[in-house]
Motif scaffolding. Structure first.
Motif, PDB file in Angstrom:
ATOM      1  N   SER A 267      16.841  45.097 -57.361  1.00  0.00           N
ATOM      2  CA  SER A 267      15.613  45.619 -57.971  1.00  0.00           C
ATOM      3  C   SER A 267      14.807  46.319 -56.884  1.00  0.00           C
ATOM      4  O   SER A 267      14.469  45.736 -55.857  1.00  0.00           O
TER       5      SER A 267
ATOM      6  N   GLU B 116      19.062  52.503 -62.998  1.00  0.00           N
ATOM      7  CA  GLU B 116      18.847  52.111 -64.383  1.00  0.00           C
ATOM      8  C   GLU B 116      17.454  51.518 -64.519  1.00  0.00           C
ATOM      9  O   GLU B 116      16.905  50.927 -63.577  1.00  0.00           O
TER      10      GLU B 116
ATOM     11  N   ASP C  22      15.069  49.043 -66.963  1.00  0.00           N
ATOM     12  CA  ASP C  22      14.970  48.071 -68.051  1.00  0.00           C
ATOM     13  C   ASP C  22      13.830  48.497 -68.966  1.00  0.00           C
ATOM     14  O   ASP C  22      12.678  48.595 -68.535  1.00  0.00           O
ATOM     15  N   LYS C  23      14.140  48.772 -70.226  1.00  0.00           N
ATOM     16  CA  LYS C  23      13.127  49.334 -71.117  1.00  0.00           C
ATOM     17  C   LYS C  23      12.032  48.336 -71.480  1.00  0.00           C
ATOM     18  O   LYS C  23      10.949  48.739 -71.910  1.00  0.00           O
TER      19      LYS C  23
ATOM     20  N   THR D  85      11.070  45.409 -69.325  1.00  0.00           N
ATOM     21  CA  THR D  85      10.331  44.931 -68.159  1.00  0.00           C
ATOM     22  C   THR D  85       9.874  46.054 -67.243  1.00  0.00           C
ATOM     23  O   THR D  85       8.979  45.854 -66.436  1.00  0.00           O
TER      24      THR D  85
ATOM     25  N   GLU E 164      11.672  47.328 -64.881  1.00  0.00           N
ATOM     26  CA  GLU E 164      12.265  47.108 -63.568  1.00  0.00           C
ATOM     27  C   GLU E 164      13.350  48.146 -63.311  1.00  0.00           C
ATOM     28  O   GLU E 164      14.222  48.382 -64.155  1.00  0.00           O
TER      29      GLU E 164
END
Length: 783
Positions: A255, A289, A291-292, A294, A296
């Protein structure tokens, strides 16, 4: 190529190797892509200098490349011609030059020649959109300036023949904005004026993509705008551009950043979902990528600094409302290539609190830096990055520094410093370490108390309650603690009757109370000084001048000037002939009020009258006039009670009684003749008085003009009072009033009288006695 052709080509190559033959020449041709099949590109034989007579025994072949079938050589004359249709966009993708390299094999004897054919671009393609229509749903409360990405048109042509601009049909609400992204031009629909669904719920626009040729080619996109009612708030990022750095050896799944967009709405309207922008290249989405739920951002592919050192991600945040709102931001990811170890900073000694009166060059801290790397990567450069009045002084020993003051400190300007020390190695790329030192500045008593305004002005309503708080003064001190603890006191005068003896100030909070009640009619303004002293050692002080202005209250009742009887009561007798007409002036009730403004504005009204149909009273002037002519049945005597009241919030009043006697005309004229002889002598005296008065007034007028000019020349802006300072002024305007008392007529030429004063018949103070030449039935006039 067929099997026989490949065999023959291998045979020819072998012959070239055996006999050592080389390519003899290179020819270059240029043709547009729109040429027809069979078009001659050029004569290879002629350009190679071969004799036409020898061409019968020689053969020409195009032997290299998979695109050979596009071109062929005429065996009779050696001409290179187009064998198949040419599609430049299929052969050469991109905007560069499209070059085709051909190898021409000539037999008998065996030779190989290179021919380069440049295919120039022709504007044979119009810009086209991926879809013919695009639809947007926009809330009517969307603010102007909002951008909506349109479909990007594509044009296979290159150079000037590619897309140059986008246009939009004329309208009041939208315009097209183009953002350059690498080689692409990305169109955005920008809202320039707020929408109103109630006026128009749908807008139909036409977006046109135009290339740069002349005449230009174009393609269109139908855009439909549906105006909808929406929620009030869109997701908002804390920044428009985020910049982050990651190492190139970061593992997959790491992350690297946490997006955070907030939506002030509640429920589903406040739930935020994240997505990457539609203009991202596919390779970026393969590496990162999002995360839709969170927000992140994680690494999903290989991050290679040598391949790309920066990535730009367009991130959108939308709520989950029925009509979602979208917020946008850009995340710039910088890829850094680093060595193994970063420098380390160690604080060996630190004074967290220093006095603001330190001299420049005083040491406040000792630090040491170290790096586990060696050679160039272990060499450290240390500096202070923040803008602070401190600097680093190197010690005799390497990598040890002293933090010293380089200027004077002032706690009142900056009470806390964060000294950021940066240590950077010399590796490629260099690594840096930061250390922050928190320094508190202690106070010394170097600031006097300060009043925000000088002088101070306060307004106090008269008749205040003695001993009560009336107003307060306040001073500030930029120092701390005891150095800022302020006490107040009033500068006392030397006289026992001085106004300051009636004032008291609370030394702790500056609240000032008065020990007496002030009267506007007696005193309109006064001035005193307050001293503010701090508790420092030594103490500092400052003073301020306080100007107090007394405001008027309605505390004075109206005073009747006329009628006034011989015993001082507000009563009078008026005689009028019976034959007067309607509108005849009977008399005028005169009164004054010592207050000012609305409190001194008087209104007259009839409180009691014998016959309402016979007399009328003007409520502003106090004039009593007949409403009709007298009849035989009317009584000979009428009593009128007049109420005079002011316009204060709680109005005060007084009453006057006028007894009107109706007499026959003959009696009125007879009374006038008896009095005329006596009044002739008085008239002569009055004429003399008037001449003296006129001369005095003229002299006073000239003196006033001279004084006024002198005052204007020496006028200063410093003043202490907003009222006229005149010892004989009692708060009201001067009057000039005539009234009758018995057989004499009086004219007041002085200022208004104080409350409680009376006019005694026969007294000539401030009064000019004029002989009355009028008959007893004539009207009273005012000057």
């Amino acid at each position: 190529m067929g099997t026989d052709t490949k065999t023959r080509f291998a045979f020819y190559l072998a012959l070239l190797l055996v006999f050592g033959k080389q390519a003899l020449a290179q020819i270059r041709y240029s043709i547009p892509e729109e040429v027809q099949e069979g078009t001659v590109v050029g004569n290879v034989a002629k350009d190679l200098g071969l004799e036409i007579t020898s061409l019968i025994a020689r053969r020409f072949r195009v032997v290299s490349g998979s695109k050979d079938a596009i071109f062929e050589v005429n065996q009779n004359n050696g001409a290179l011609y187009v064998h198949q249709h040419i599609d430049r966009e299929e052969l050469c993708q991109g905007s560069g030059a499209c070059l085709m390299e051909l190898k021409i094999l000539v037999e008998n004897p065996l030779e190989i020649h290179y021919v380069i054919v440049e295919i120039t671009d022709v504007n044979d393609h119009s810009p086209s959109f991926p879809e013919r229509e695009q639809r947007f749903e926009i809330a009517e409360h969307t603010l102007p300036g909002r951008r909506f990405q349109l479909h990007t048109a594509r044009d296979p042509d290159a150079g000037i023949n590619s897309i140059r601009t986008y246009t939009l049909t004329a309208n009041d609400h939208f315009e097209v904005n183009i953002r350059q992204s690498d080689e692409d031009k990305i169109p955005f629909l920008v809202l320039k004026k707020s929408l109103d669904r109630e006026q128009k719920d749908k807008h139909t626009l036409l977006v046109t993509a135009v290339d740069g040729d002349k005449p230009p080619r174009s393609g269109t996109l139908n855009v439909s705008i549906i105006v909808l009612d929406s929620n009030d708030n869109r997701p908002i990022f804390s920044q428009e551009i985020y910049q982050i750095e990651i190492y190139e050896n970061a593992p997959m799944g790491t992350s690297i950043f946490q997006m955070n967009a907030t939506d002030s709405d509640e429920g589903t309207n406040g739930i935020v979902e994240y997505s990457l922008g539609k203009t991202l290249r596919r390779k970026i989405s393969d590496i990162f990528e999002l995360d839709k739920l969170t927000g992140e951002i994680k690494i999903r592919g290989v991050v290679d600094y040598e391949e790309n050192d920066v990535y730009k991600l367009d991130v959108e945040a939308s709520d989950k409302a029925t009509l979602p709102l979208i917020g946008e931001c850009r995340v710039i990811i910088q890829i850094i290539d680093v060595n193994d170890n970063a420098p380390e900073i160690e604080v060996t000694s630190l004074s967290n609190t220093v006095s603001e009166d330190l001299k420049p060059g005083t040491v406040i801290s000792l630090i040491s830096v170290a790096d586990k790397d060696s050679d160039t990567n272990g060499k450290i450069i240390t500096s202070i990055t923040s803008d602070v009045p401190f600097e680093l002084k190197p010690s005799y020993k390497e990598n040890i520094y002293s933090v010293v003051t380089k200027g004077f400190l002032d706690r009142e300007e900056v009470s806390h410093y964060e000294i950021t020390i940066k240590a950077t190695d010399c590796g490629e790329p260099p690594l840096s370490t930061f250390k922050t030192l928190d320094i508190q500045i202690s106070d010394v008593n170097d600031n006097s108390p300060h009043f925000d305004q000088t002088p101070l002005e306060f307004y106090l309503v008269e008749n205040n309650v003695p001993g009560n708080f009336i107003f307060s003064v306040s001073a500030t001190d930029n120092d701390l603690n005891d150095n800022a603890a302020i006490s107040y006191h009033i500068v006392r005068g030397g006289h026992q009757n001085d106004i300051m003896s009636f004032l008291n100030v609370n030394s702790d909070n500056g609240h000032i109370s008065a020990l007496k009640s002030f009267d506007f009619e007696t005193m309109k303004t006064f001035q005193f000084q307050v001293v503010a002293t701090d508790s420092g050692t030594p103490s500092l002080s400052s003073n301020v001048t306080v100007n107090v202005f007394i405001l008027d209250q309605n505390d004075n009742a109206p005073v009747i000037l006329y009628p006034v009887s011989s015993n001082g009561s507000a009563e009078g007798v008026e005689e009028i002939p019976r034959n007067v007409n309607a509108g005849h002036l009977v008399t005028k009730v005169r009164a004054y009020d010592a207050d000012i403004g609305y409190n001194g504005w008087l209104l007259f009204s009839l409180q009691d009258v014998t016959d309402h149909s016979l007399f009328g009273l003007d409520r502003y002037t106090g004039q009593i006039r007949t409403l009709r002519s007298f009849t035989e049945t009317d009584e000979a005597e009428h009593k009128l009670v007049i109420l005079v009241k002011d316009n204060g919030n709680v109005s005060l009043s007084a009453t006057a009684t006028v007894l009107v006697k109706v007499v026959e005309p003959k009696e009125a004229f007879a009374a006038s003749d008896v009095k005329s002889a006596t009044k002739d002598e008085e008239e002569n005296n009055v004429t003399f008085y008037l001449i003296i008065t006129l001369g005095s007034v003229s002299t006073l007028f000239l003196i006033s003009i001279i004084v006024l000019i002198a005052m204007q020349c020496s006028k200063t802006t410093d003043y202490t009072s907003k009222y006229l300072q005149e010892t004989n002024y009692d708060g009201t305007l001067c009057h000039s009033i005539q009234y009758r008392s018995g057989d004499k007529r009086y004219m007041l030429v002085g200022p208004r009288m104080s409350i409680g004063s009376t006019i005694v018949p026969g007294s000539h103070a401030n009064t000019l006695v004029l002989p009355d030449r009028r008959s007893a039935i004539s009207e009273v006039r005012y000057v």
